[in-house]
Design an enzyme around this catalytic site. Structure first.
Site, short mmCIF file in Angstrom:
data_model
loop_
_atom_site.label_atom_id
_atom_site.label_comp_id
_atom_site.label_asym_id
_atom_site.label_seq_id
_atom_site.Cartn_x
_atom_site.Cartn_y
_atom_site.Cartn_z
N HIS A 246 2.64 10.04 4.56
CA HIS A 246 1.87 10.88 3.64
C HIS A 246 1.23 12.00 4.45
O HIS A 246 0.95 11.85 5.64
CB HIS A 246 0.74 10.10 2.98
CG HIS A 246 1.17 9.00 2.07
ND1 HIS A 246 1.02 9.06 0.70
CD2 HIS A 246 1.71 7.79 2.34
CE1 HIS A 246 1.46 7.93 0.16
NE2 HIS A 246 1.89 7.14 1.13
N ASP B 259 -4.26 7.74 -3.08
CA ASP B 259 -2.84 7.49 -3.34
C ASP B 259 -2.75 6.76 -4.68
O ASP B 259 -3.08 5.59 -4.77
CB ASP B 259 -2.27 6.65 -2.20
CG ASP B 259 -0.79 6.33 -2.39
OD1 ASP B 259 -0.23 6.68 -3.44
OD2 ASP B 259 -0.21 5.72 -1.47
N GLU C 76 -4.85 3.01 2.98
CA GLU C 76 -3.91 2.17 3.73
C GLU C 76 -4.30 2.12 5.21
O GLU C 76 -3.48 2.34 6.10
CB GLU C 76 -2.46 2.65 3.53
CG GLU C 76 -1.49 1.50 3.56
CD GLU C 76 -0.06 1.87 3.16
OE1 GLU C 76 0.80 1.00 3.32
OE2 GLU C 76 0.18 3.01 2.70
N ASN D 267 -1.30 5.19 6.50
CA ASN D 267 -0.26 4.17 6.72
C ASN D 267 -0.50 3.43 8.05
O ASN D 267 0.40 3.30 8.87
CB ASN D 267 1.13 4.79 6.69
CG ASN D 267 2.23 3.75 6.62
OD1 ASN D 267 1.98 2.57 6.38
ND2 ASN D 267 3.46 4.17 6.84
#
Length: 268
Positions: free
Chosen positions: A259, A161, A37, A11
């Site tokens: 995550h 993911d 990400e 992220n």
């Protein structure tokens, strides 16, 4: 020979690399470390972050929107072949997939699309349809076609993911989410189909129907403290690698992102 593989949706790599938790990257003992990400291109990062010493580095970054999506793979051994994104042009541009071929398997790292926002009708009421679900399902279909073609030459390992919780056990509140993207019938049906083609969810192979095991928790509701999560990050292997799966686990104690890492150990 044992190989440890790690997958982590960070992220935002620039954000997490400034946190103490990023030290886990070096402490993990991984042979292959896949990130999703990343929200960055390697040119935007310090050299020691973009191309850390002792690792081979591959990047796929979004070209359609800056600071969006992006995947990277760090490996101790150089791959035999690399493809950045799927071969079909309509699924390119968002930096969602890396394909690395190693001696014993094809390795895919995917940040698969999410379903997007719910569409509203002319009166501003929710319709139950999500803007990006058609794109998401098309992307999965294209990925399966490509993976099955690659599988003709070597077994498959795919991590990342998936933005889908497969079964009710894979999220804390299934009944409240049956109409939400990430747990829609058509999304779950894709994973049913994927499994039927001979791809094994390695965590469930090793841990059976162990409950309360998640890899993503919403920041908004402090869900991690309550373990109100979703298991949407996976390691799948094609059936040919079933005998080589030594262990698979979720590193739920590793923080720094919404995550946590998921891990796989293969033995050859």
């Amino acid at each position: 020979m044992r190989q440890t593989l790690v997958s982590w949706n960070v992220n935002g790599l620039r954000a997490i690399s400034a946190k103490e938790e990023w030290r886990w990257f070096q402490e993990s003992g991984a042979d292959v470390f896949a990130l999703q990400e990343t929200k960055a291109t390697p040119e935007q990062l310090a050299p020691e972050l973009a191309r850390p010493e002792g690792w081979h580095s591959e990047w796929a970054s979004s070209v359609v929107k800056k600071g969006y999506s992006g995947v990277a793979v760090f490996s101790r051994q150089a791959p035999l072949f690399v493809r950045h994104e799927l071969p079909e042009t309509e699924w390119q541009g968002e930096g969602r997939l890396l394909h690395l071929e190693f001696e014993r398997f094809h390795f895919f790292n995917g940040y698969f699309p999410n379903g997007g926002a719910e569409e509203l009708d002319e009166n501003g009421k929710p319709t139950g349809r999500f803007k990006r679900v058609p794109y998401k399902m098309g992307y999965f279909d294209a990925f399966v076609r490509y993976a099955e073609e690659c599988r003709k030459s070597k077994p498959i390992v795919v991590c990342g993911d998936f933005n889908i919780a497969h079964r009710e056990i894979d999220l804390a509140r299934p009944k409240q989410n049956v109409k939400n993207t990430g747990f829609l019938p058509e999304e779950r049906a894709f994973l049913d189909r994927f499994v039927s083609l001979g791809y094994i969810d390695t965590f469930r192979l090793c841990h059976g129907d162990e409950p309360g095991c998640y890899s993503w928790w919403s920041y908004k509701t402090r869900a991690r403290e309550k373990n109100i999560g979703w298991r949407i990050d996976y390691f799948f292997v094609s059936e040919e690698l079933r005998p080589n799966v030594a262990d698979a686990w979720i590193a739920a104690d590793v923080r720094g992102s919404d995550h946590c890492p998921v891990c796989l150990c293969l033995e050859f």
